[in-house]
Design a protein around this motif. Structure first.
Motif, PDB file in Angstrom:
ATOM      1  N   UNK A 140      28.335   4.011  14.834  1.00 43.14           N
ATOM      2  CA  UNK A 140      29.251   3.056  13.933  1.00 43.14           C
ATOM      3  C   UNK A 140      28.813   1.634  14.464  1.00 43.14           C
ATOM      4  N   UNK A 141      28.977   0.775  13.399  1.00 46.00           N
ATOM      5  CA  UNK A 141      29.011  -0.682  13.373  1.00 46.00           C
ATOM      6  C   UNK A 141      27.370  -1.036  14.067  1.00 46.00           C
ATOM      7  N   UNK A 142      26.465  -0.157  13.991  1.00 42.27           N
ATOM      8  CA  UNK A 142      25.091  -0.392  14.489  1.00 42.27           C
ATOM      9  C   UNK A 142      24.862  -0.434  15.966  1.00 42.27           C
ATOM     10  N   UNK A 143      25.869   0.496  16.483  1.00 41.01           N
ATOM     11  CA  UNK A 143      25.673   0.646  17.994  1.00 41.01           C
ATOM     12  C   UNK A 143      24.348   1.298  18.329  1.00 41.01           C
ATOM     13  N   UNK A 144      23.424   1.079  19.305  1.00 38.79           N
ATOM     14  CA  UNK A 144      22.335   1.630  19.497  1.00 38.79           C
ATOM     15  C   UNK A 144      22.918   3.031  20.255  1.00 38.79           C
ATOM     16  N   UNK A 145      22.189   3.794  20.277  1.00 38.49           N
ATOM     17  CA  UNK A 145      22.488   5.261  21.318  1.00 38.49           C
ATOM     18  C   UNK A 145      22.944   5.055  22.595  1.00 38.49           C
ATOM     19  N   UNK A 146      22.222   3.846  23.496  1.00 37.93           N
ATOM     20  CA  UNK A 146      22.511   3.580  24.587  1.00 37.93           C
ATOM     21  C   UNK A 146      24.013   3.082  24.768  1.00 37.93           C
ATOM     22  N   UNK A 147      24.437   2.057  23.741  1.00 39.22           N
ATOM     23  CA  UNK A 147      25.701   1.717  23.546  1.00 39.22           C
ATOM     24  C   UNK A 147      26.775   2.436  23.364  1.00 39.22           C
ATOM     25  N   UNK A 148      26.370   3.608  22.606  1.00 39.12           N
ATOM     26  CA  UNK A 148      27.360   4.592  22.269  1.00 39.12           C
ATOM     27  C   UNK A 148      27.660   5.418  23.806  1.00 39.12           C
ATOM     28  N   UNK A 149      26.616   5.567  24.691  1.00 39.16           N
ATOM     29  CA  UNK A 149      26.737   6.156  25.669  1.00 39.16           C
ATOM     30  C   UNK A 149      27.769   5.515  26.525  1.00 39.16           C
ATOM     31  N   UNK A 150      27.429   4.094  26.759  1.00 40.07           N
ATOM     32  CA  UNK A 150      28.333   3.260  27.670  1.00 40.07           C
ATOM     33  C   UNK A 150      29.971   3.100  26.866  1.00 40.07           C
ATOM     34  N   UNK A 151      30.030   3.338  25.814  1.00 39.78           N
ATOM     35  CA  UNK A 151      31.217   3.124  25.050  1.00 39.78           C
ATOM     36  C   UNK A 151      32.010   4.503  25.439  1.00 39.78           C
ATOM     37  N   UNK A 197      34.205   2.362  35.717  1.00 38.78           N
ATOM     38  CA  UNK A 197      33.954   1.057  35.968  1.00 38.78           C
ATOM     39  C   UNK A 197      32.413   0.712  35.763  1.00 38.78           C
ATOM     40  N   UNK A 198      31.894  -0.589  35.730  1.00 43.19           N
ATOM     41  CA  UNK A 198      30.630  -0.803  35.524  1.00 43.19           C
ATOM     42  C   UNK A 198      29.765  -0.199  36.398  1.00 43.19           C
ATOM     43  N   UNK A 199      30.149  -0.227  37.701  1.00 42.28           N
ATOM     44  CA  UNK A 199      29.435   0.295  38.683  1.00 42.28           C
ATOM     45  C   UNK A 199      29.305   1.982  38.708  1.00 42.28           C
ATOM     46  N   UNK A 200      30.243   2.470  38.436  1.00 42.09           N
ATOM     47  CA  UNK A 200      30.014   4.045  37.756  1.00 42.09           C
ATOM     48  C   UNK A 200      29.271   4.327  36.608  1.00 42.09           C
ATOM     49  N   UNK A 201      29.391   3.424  35.640  1.00 42.16           N
ATOM     50  CA  UNK A 201      28.542   3.570  34.347  1.00 42.16           C
ATOM     51  C   UNK A 201      27.092   3.353  34.851  1.00 42.16           C
ATOM     52  N   UNK A 202      26.742   2.355  35.744  1.00 39.48           N
ATOM     53  CA  UNK A 202      25.411   2.047  36.033  1.00 39.48           C
ATOM     54  C   UNK A 202      24.877   3.175  36.769  1.00 39.48           C
ATOM     55  N   UNK A 203      25.734   3.842  37.706  1.00 39.61           N
ATOM     56  CA  UNK A 203      25.064   5.040  38.373  1.00 39.61           C
ATOM     57  C   UNK A 203      24.985   6.273  37.506  1.00 39.61           C
ATOM     58  N   UNK A 204      25.819   6.407  36.665  1.00 41.57           N
ATOM     59  CA  UNK A 204      25.794   7.721  35.719  1.00 41.57           C
ATOM     60  C   UNK A 204      24.387   7.579  34.654  1.00 41.57           C
ATOM     61  N   UNK A 205      24.149   6.312  34.286  1.00 44.14           N
ATOM     62  CA  UNK A 205      22.977   6.196  33.350  1.00 44.14           C
ATOM     63  C   UNK A 205      21.732   5.663  34.300  1.00 44.14           C
ATOM     64  N   UNK A 206      21.829   5.432  35.427  1.00 45.27           N
ATOM     65  CA  UNK A 206      20.720   5.077  36.243  1.00 45.27           C
ATOM     66  C   UNK A 206      20.184   3.538  35.615  1.00 45.27           C
TER      67      UNK A 206
END
Length: 544
Positions: free
Chosen positions: A481-492, A500-509
């Motif tokens: 939606x709204x032109x989000x890329x697949x990676x941005x959808x994962x972050x959302x 947290x940002x740290x946890x998101x970074x670890x999860x997505x490497x």
């Protein structure tokens, strides 16, 4: 036997069996000769079956025969048609000589006859061709007065045709088309001779095309087709008629039939060889090949059309662009746009100018061309020009970032194309509408528009356009939606879980810096500024 041949030849002439009339009257002339009226019939039968040399020779003999029996008016009439036929063949000196001879016969005899009006027709045509419609109209008023005084159906029709053309050239399309229709009514009633009728038919259709009145052109083209079909072995008029039929079939999405008709036109115009209208037929074939993605065939036909003196742009410029020759396409379209003078020529060039300029990121040039198209459309007030101008304006607004304005303009353009029953052009607009809707976050509508466009392109065999629509659809499918890329959808989705940002970074490497960039892009696209608002969006759009 000769008297019987002459009688049968006259009868064949009356029922428009031109080949039969020519053969019978030719045989009779070889045996015992013909009287002036039959010589004229022989010459006209020759002309109407494409035997131009025989037609010229026959008219010369008829002219002399009428002079010999002191039928001066008829002799002048033969001189008039000789002049017209020769000038049509490009033999202007000889044609002008015969017209001058006819004028001399009238002056020496002080004869008050309808042929005075006929000899004014080339004068009016010259004024029209040299860009002086007011002088042409004044001459045509004289022609009309003479025609009405003598009740000559051919001259009445030719005079109305000319006045219609002059009125259109002076900017009064309403009065002009009314006069053109009146000339056509006289022709369809059967009161006008075949040679004059053919001239009126073709000239009216060309005039309608030149003011973008495609509905009227379509109606009269169908009538011309029936008229041509009713006559045996008719050569003049039929070739150009086939080209116009092909153009109308193309607009209506009947591409296979349009190609067959263009091929028939090429064959018809090549026998006998030398008719310059074959260039128009070759250009039409090239256009259909280009739209189908048959680029090698298209380029061959464009180059062949050029040999016959027919303009090859904008079609060839659009082909070069499709072939990846962007600089060549842009240079060609800029040049022909600078050279084109008449609105009818400029409109066809400007539409392609917009398309090529946008594709080469020259939005300023595209805007200028689109604005001029809108001005031309306002002057003609035709549905076709409204559709062309609306399509161009909508595509420029889209390039300028005004997606809402683009949607409005494109929707109006699509409505106009739909009313014209033009599926390809309508599908191209729907593809543009899909892009505008996607930019506004309306992805479901965008995909619906793309699906509709792809169906039309597939049915028509429009391979280049189908490939573009399919590529757009794949890009749309790869975004949320709204032109989000697949990676941005994962972050959302992870933000919505409270990560947290740290946890998101670890999860997505990925790095925290990359997470921050994704968050910034995501907030911009969603129009939010906090994680809480982004989480609410994720729940609302069922992304979890």
């Amino acid at each position: 036997m000769t008297a019987d041949q002459i009688a049968r030849g006259r009868e064949a002439y009356e029922r428009y069996a031109w080949s039969d009339a020519y053969k019978l009257l030719s045989a009779a002339e070889e045996q015992t000769g013909l009287e002036p009226n039959d010589l004229e019939r022989l010459a006209m039968s020759a002309y109407l079956t494409g035997r131009d040399d025989a037609a010229v020779a026959g008219l010369e003999r008829a002219h002399r025969a009428f002079l010999a029996c002191s039928e001066l008016g008829r002799a002048v009439r033969c001189a008039f048609w000789l002049g017209m036929v020769l000038m049509q063949r490009g033999q202007h000196a000889q044609g002008g000589g015969w017209l001058a001879r006819g004028q001399r016969v009238l002056e020496e005899s002080s004869l008050d006859c309808v042929e005075q009006g006929y000899l004014l027709v080339p004068v009016a045509l010259h004024a029209l061709g040299s860009g002086d419609p007011n002088r042409a109209h004044a001459t045509l008023e004289q022609i009309a007065e003479i025609a009405d005084r003598f009740g000559d159906a051919d001259l009445i029709a030719l005079g109305r045709l000319g006045r219609g053309q002059a009125s259109v050239a002076m900017g009064d399309a309403v009065a002009g088309t009314a006069m053109l229709d009146e000339a056509m009514v006289a022709v369809t009633s059967g009161d006008v001779s075949p040679i004059a009728a053919g001239i009126v038919y073709c000239a009216v259709i060309i005039a309608c095309r030149n003011i973008f009145d495609l509905r009227r052109a379509q109606e009269w083209t169908a009538t011309l087709s029936r008229w041509c079909a009713s006559q045996q072995d008719l050569k003049p008029y039929r070739g150009q008629c086939l080209v116009h039929r092909s153009e109308i079939m193309q607009l209506r999405g009947e591409w296979s039939d349009a190609m067959a008709e263009a091929q028939r036109a090429c064959e018809h115009l090549s026998d006998p060889p030398g008719d310059p209208v074959v260039g128009m037929a070759l250009y039409q074939r090239a256009e259909l090949h280009r739209l189908r993605g048959e680029f090698a065939r298209a380029e061959k036909n464009y180059r062949e059309a050029s040999v016959w003196g027919h303009p090859v742009h904008p079609g060839l410029a659009l082909l070069w662009f499709e072939q990846g020759k962007k600089d060549a396409a842009a240079a060609a379209i800029r040049r022909v746009a600078a050279e084109a003078g008449r609105p009818v020529d400029r409109a066809r060039i400007l539409a392609a100018h917009v398309e090529i300029s946008l594709a080469t990121s020259d939005v300023g040039a595209a805007r200028g061309a689109a604005d001029e198209l809108a001005t031309i459309a306002a002057g003609f007030r035709s549905p076709y020009m409204r559709a062309v101008a609306g399509s161009a304006t909508g595509s420029v607004l889209l390039a300028e970032g005004d997606s809402v304005g683009a949607c409005v303009a494109l929707r109006e353009a699509w409505t106009a194309w739909h009313e014209l029953d033009a599926p390809y052009e309508g599908a191209v607009v729907r593809m543009l509408m899909a892009r505008a809707c996607a930019r506004l976050g309306d992805h479901d509508t965008a995909e619906m528009e793309l699906d509709a466009a792809r169906r039309v392109f597939a049915e028509l065999g429009a391979e280049p356009a189908l490939a573009k629509a399919s590529a757009l659809s794949r890009r749309a499918a790869s975004r949320g939606p709204c032109g989000l890329s697949p990676r941005e959808v994962e972050v959302l989705r992870l933000v919505a879980t409270g990560a947290t940002s740290r946890e998101i970074a670890d999860t997505l490497v990925i790095s925290e810096k990359t997470v921050s960039r994704h968050l910034s892009n995501m907030f911009t696209k969603l129009g939010v500024s906090t994680r809480a608002a982004a989480t609410a969006y994720a729940y609302e759009h069922q992304l979890l």
